[in-house]
Design an enzyme around this catalytic site. Structure first.
Site, PDB file in Angstrom:
ATOM      1  N   GLU A  86       0.882  -1.178   0.000  1.00  0.00           N
ATOM      2  CA  GLU A  86       0.000   0.000   0.000  1.00  0.00           C
ATOM      3  C   GLU A  86       0.911   1.216   0.000  1.00  0.00           C
ATOM      4  O   GLU A  86       1.464   1.586   1.035  1.00  0.00           O
ATOM      5  CB  GLU A  86      -0.896  -0.019   1.252  1.00  0.00           C
ATOM      6  CG  GLU A  86      -1.857  -1.192   1.313  1.00  0.00           C
ATOM      7  CD  GLU A  86      -3.070  -1.027   0.406  1.00  0.00           C
ATOM      8  OE1 GLU A  86      -3.392   0.118   0.033  1.00  0.00           O
ATOM      9  OE2 GLU A  86      -3.695  -2.044   0.062  1.00  0.00           O
ATOM     10  N   CYS A 109      -2.203   9.478   2.532  1.00  0.00           N
ATOM     11  CA  CYS A 109      -1.775   8.907   1.245  1.00  0.00           C
ATOM     12  C   CYS A 109      -2.764   9.239   0.124  1.00  0.00           C
ATOM     13  O   CYS A 109      -2.376   9.366  -1.024  1.00  0.00           O
ATOM     14  CB  CYS A 109      -1.611   7.404   1.370  1.00  0.00           C
ATOM     15  SG  CYS A 109      -3.078   6.584   1.990  1.00  0.00           S
TER      16      CYS A 109
END
Ligand code: NAD
Length: 436
Positions: free
Chosen positions: A215, A249
């Site tokens: 991720e 993010c």
């Protein structure tokens, strides 16, 4: 070799291997009970988490409730409701070629799993993957980020309260500990962090042919079409870009607006930043003075025009909400993921050209945002820019649905999780054929 001859980390790994071999994690009741224990221990540490996340990142309580504790509890409850159905073997038809026989698919745990966490949502991004490890029937070692020491300590307390270390344990540390852990033959690795460290993780995993989920991050564009509701854009930018001081993010990294509305949009945005985030500390804390200095240096090198913000207090780890107009693709602010409260603004005349430039300069971002009142016109844009996830007229909240897979593609990562996808990520799909 006895445990005594091993380093503490190696001994822990060996104990988890032995515990997995005991087959206790195969029992669905055991997994559900583990989820209950995790939830209980997490909620028990609410006050400790408020203080720790304030000390590490200056997070207000309501953000902790929403994006750290709330999201994890929501995922636990969702998994408790659905685990029986996810874990059931799936019967499939048998083609004539291999008849007569019965075929089905089972979902097996990988074994001993390893979760490596980042600093920005340190609770959510270690415990939500842990839910996947638990429901998939794995044991797990967690290494939280060393850059949020207060929160990492509370995460360890939560895990120690809920679980025996041979089942689930925390190892504290940074690069050295991670390098050692990555040398071990884990059965599955789940990494959240930067693309550069993602490459280190994948390389180490290759030595043992260990499957990975990565991720990662990147530069997420926010595209504004000429017909967009500008007040809506401003509200979403204020939330998405500046929450957690831009250290998210899936935060919009840069604003890419049609030239016909860019100035009107900027006027509204600047007004709102001055009104809602007037001080250098209004957005919370950066994780380290080094990050403040990195952002200050990028801003100094930028050829753009600062229209609001730009104040820095490196010692207190503060950086004001900052908007920079007239930024070009070769600007210092467009070189890497900013991961801070600076919003570069670029403009375009032709959407086809804009799509090409995004794909050329920062392909396959983790998230893509398009604002328009004609949602049909956003669909081809979403189709023509590959990205982990996409939203029209909203930012970030797609990550809160357990029905949607969450993950990147290409430079922004591989694999996905949340809800059923977490169960799928942490299990091997095993085909079984029985000839009676
Ligand atoms: P990072 O990559 O610096 O650190 C992540 C983890 O890797 C930490 O536990 C750290 O100890 C370890 N690590 C760091 N350097 C290492 C090395 N050389 N060798 C071995 N291990 C090492 O990431 P970060 O700064 O904590 O987080 C920010 C990044 O994470 C951003 O790029 C952001 O976009 C990304 N991120 C992605 C997601 C997602 O869900 N896709 C979520 C949050 C953050």
């Amino acid at each position: 070799m006895t445990d005594l001859a091993l380093s503490p980390i190696d001994a822990l790994f060996a104990r988890q291997r032995a515990f997995f071999a005991s087959r206790q994690t195969l029992d669905i009741g055991f997994r559900k009970h583990s989820l209950e224990r995790l939830k209980h221990a997490l909620l028990n540490h609410r006050e400790a988490l408020y203080s720790a996340l304030d000390a590490d990142l200056g997070k207000p309580r309501e953000h902790v409730d929403l994006a750290e504790i709330g999201e994890v509890v929501h995922e636990i409850d969702f998994a408790l409701t659905h685990l029986d159905e996810w874990a059931a073997p799936v019967p499939v038809p048998t083609p004539d070629l291999i008849a007569p026989s019965q075929c089905y698919v089972t979902q097996e745990p990988f074994g001993v799993s390893y979760i490596i966490g980042p600093f920005n949502y340190p609770v959510n991004l270690t415990l939500t993957p842990l839910i996947g490890a638990i429901i998939g029937g794995n044991t797990c070692i967690i290494k939280p980020s060393e850059t949020t020491p207060h929160t990492s300590r509370v995460i360890e307390q939560i895990i120690t309260q809920a679980f025996a270390p041979e089942y689930i344990a925390v190892v504290q540390g940074g690069r050295a500990e991670n390098t050692h852990l990555l040398s071990l033959p884990f059965d599955f690795i789940f990494f959240t962090g930067s693309p550069n460290v993602g490459k280190v993780v994948m390389q180490a995993a290759a030595a043992h042919l260990t499957p990975v989920v990565l991720e990662l991050g990147g530069k997420c564009p926010l595209i504004v079409l000429p017909d967009a509701d500008l007040d809506q854009v401003v509200a979403q930018v204020m939330f998405g870009k500046f929450i957690n001081s831009g250290q998210t993010c899936i935060a919009p990294d840069y604003l890419y607006a049609h030239a016909s509305i860019k100035d009107a949009l900027l006027a509204k945005l600047v007004l709102q930043v001055k009104r809602a985030l007037p001080d250098v500390g209004s957005t919370g804390k950066l994780v380290s003075s080094r990050q403040v200095e990195r952002l200050a240096s990028l801003l100094e090198q930028s050829q753009g025009t600062v229209v609001v913000g730009g104040q820095v207090d490196a010692e207190q780890r503060l950086f004001s909400a900052t908007v920079v107009d007239q930024v070009q693709w070769d600007d210092a602010l467009m070189a890497e993921e900013l991961f801070g409260p600076i919003l570069p603004v670029l403009s375009f005349d032709s959407i086809d050209n804009a799509v090409d430039l995004i794909n050329r300069h920062h392909p396959k971002p983790l998230a893509l945002y398009v604002f328009t009142q004609d949602t049909d016109s956003a669909k081809p844009i979403i189709q023509h820019i590959q990205s982990g996830d996409a939203q029209v007229n909203g930012v970030m909240l797609h990550a809160f649905s357990p029905y949607l897979p969450f993950g990147g593609v290409g430079a922004s990562g591989m694999g996905e999780y949340h809800g059923h996808y977490s169960f799928l990520a942490f299990t091997h799909k095993k085909s079984v054929r029985i000839v009676a």
